[in-house]
Write a protein that holds these residues in place. Structure first.
Motif, PDB file in Angstrom:
ATOM      1  N   THR A  31      15.725  43.446 -33.134  1.00 12.86           N
ATOM      2  CA  THR A  31      14.863  42.320 -33.471  1.00 12.86           C
ATOM      3  C   THR A  31      15.715  41.151 -33.941  1.00 12.86           C
ATOM      4  O   THR A  31      16.645  41.337 -34.718  1.00 12.86           O
ATOM      5  CB  THR A  31      13.890  42.708 -34.598  1.00 12.86           C
ATOM      6  N   HIS A  46      12.020  40.373 -30.014  1.00 13.43           N
ATOM      7  CA  HIS A  46      12.849  41.546 -29.715  1.00 13.43           C
ATOM      8  C   HIS A  46      13.861  41.209 -28.625  1.00 13.43           C
ATOM      9  O   HIS A  46      13.533  40.523 -27.660  1.00 13.43           O
ATOM     10  CB  HIS A  46      11.970  42.715 -29.274  1.00 13.43           C
ATOM     11  N   TYR A  72       6.500  44.048 -31.712  1.00 11.65           N
ATOM     12  CA  TYR A  72       6.973  45.426 -31.771  1.00 11.65           C
ATOM     13  C   TYR A  72       6.178  46.307 -30.815  1.00 11.65           C
ATOM     14  O   TYR A  72       6.722  47.217 -30.182  1.00 11.65           O
ATOM     15  CB  TYR A  72       6.861  45.957 -33.198  1.00 11.65           C
ATOM     16  N   LYS A  77       7.578  46.148 -27.347  1.00 13.07           N
ATOM     17  CA  LYS A  77       8.777  46.980 -27.219  1.00 13.07           C
ATOM     18  C   LYS A  77       8.402  48.447 -27.023  1.00 13.07           C
ATOM     19  O   LYS A  77       8.947  49.136 -26.153  1.00 13.07           O
ATOM     20  CB  LYS A  77       9.640  46.813 -28.459  1.00 13.07           C
ATOM     21  N   CYS A 120       1.875  50.095 -35.209  1.00  8.15           N
ATOM     22  CA  CYS A 120       2.138  48.681 -35.475  1.00  8.15           C
ATOM     23  C   CYS A 120       1.218  48.097 -36.549  1.00  8.15           C
ATOM     24  O   CYS A 120       1.220  46.882 -36.777  1.00  8.15           O
ATOM     25  CB  CYS A 120       2.008  47.878 -34.191  1.00  8.15           C
TER      26      CYS A 120
END
Length: 286
Positions: free
Chosen positions: A47, A56, A235, A238, A254
């Protein structure tokens, strides 16, 4: 803790730095420096925080950060031992004021100004820049300078450069306001998967909730709720492309307890539903 000023040491043979970092040498804290920097993520993922932007990164990414722009690259633990980055750092002064005022260098001058917000290179220019940066590692001193100018010219002519930080982000390194923003960034990065209330983050700065909301938006040009959503959805993107978990599991990891809410916020940020995002990503990178 304020962003750290990093002094870059130059050798007698070079006016700027081209350096490969591996393993623990890639690690850094929230910092800034007087140099403009190209960073090529040769092999790693994690990150990055550039000004008020959070996103990211992965192997192959290239980013350009301007002078005194606070930034931090958080490499994931499983990439530390075998990861590598290459950085090119230079003071704009090495090009000379007269050189940058030439009509032929107008595009480079504009690029250096845009670098103040940080730029992510995408498309063909990303690969082109990565190859040049690789070459610079083993260049002779004179050839390094030639390739630095080539790199700047190539990037300045490309439209595939995405601004990262907002123009309204505070630019005075070490200020008390920047320290406060850094505190909120750090807390959010550690706790985004948990329930975070505005009262909690406001208390970190000894502020009331209304005062904190006004402060955060004035410094980042977005509300804290918007920022937290960007962190969580970033996130989630990702995890979708790197993990075999289903959408509900990823949403929960998350910080979302409601799958409908997760899907709604994911689409509002990316323009796609989670499975559409994963499908498109895999098709483009197959």
């Amino acid at each position: 803790m304020k962003p750290v000023l990093r002094q870059v040491t130059h050798s007698p043979e070079y006016s700027f730095v081209v350096r490969k970092d591996a393993g623990d040498d890639m690690l850094n804290t929230w910092h800034y420096h007087a140099e403009i920097e190209f960073l090529y993520i040769r092999r790693s993922a994690g990150t990055w925080l550039v000004g008020d932007h959070i996103g990211h990164f992965q192997s192959g990414d290239v980013v350009l950060t301007g002078a005194n722009l606070p930034h931090c690259f958080r490499h994931e633990a499983d990439h530390i031992h075998h990861g590598e980055t290459i950085c090119v750092k230079f003071l704009p002064e090495i090009l000379g004021d007269h050189f940058l005022q030439l009509p032929e260098t107008k595009a480079i001058r504009s690029l250096l100004n845009k670098a103040g917000t940080g730029l992510q290179l995408t498309g063909s220019i990303k690969e082109q820049a990565a190859k040049l940066i690789e070459t610079m590692l083993t260049d002779s001193p004179g050839q390094k300078l030639v390739h630095l100018l080539q790199l700047l010219q190539d990037v300045s002519e490309s439209r595939d450069c995405v601004p990262l930080s907002s123009k309204g982000f505070i630019q005075s390194p070490g200020s008390s306001d920047e320290e406060r923003v850094r505190t909120i960034f750090e807390y959010t990065m550690k706790h985004y998967h948990e329930r975070i209330s505005l009262d909690t983050v406001a208390s970190l700065l000894n502020m009331t909730r209304p005062s904190f909301c006004r402060f955060f938006k004035s410094k980042t040009k977005k509300t804290y709720v918007e920022f937290l959503m960007e962190v969580r959805i970033g996130y989630a993107c990702k995890l979708l492309v790197e993990d075999e978990k289903n959408v509900a599991e990823i949403g929960y990891e998350c910080g979302y307890n409601n799958i409908s809410h997760f899907n709604h916020q994911f689409k509002s940020i990316t323009g796609k539903r989670p499975l559409e995002y994963k499908r498109d990503y895999l098709e483009q990178n197959s």
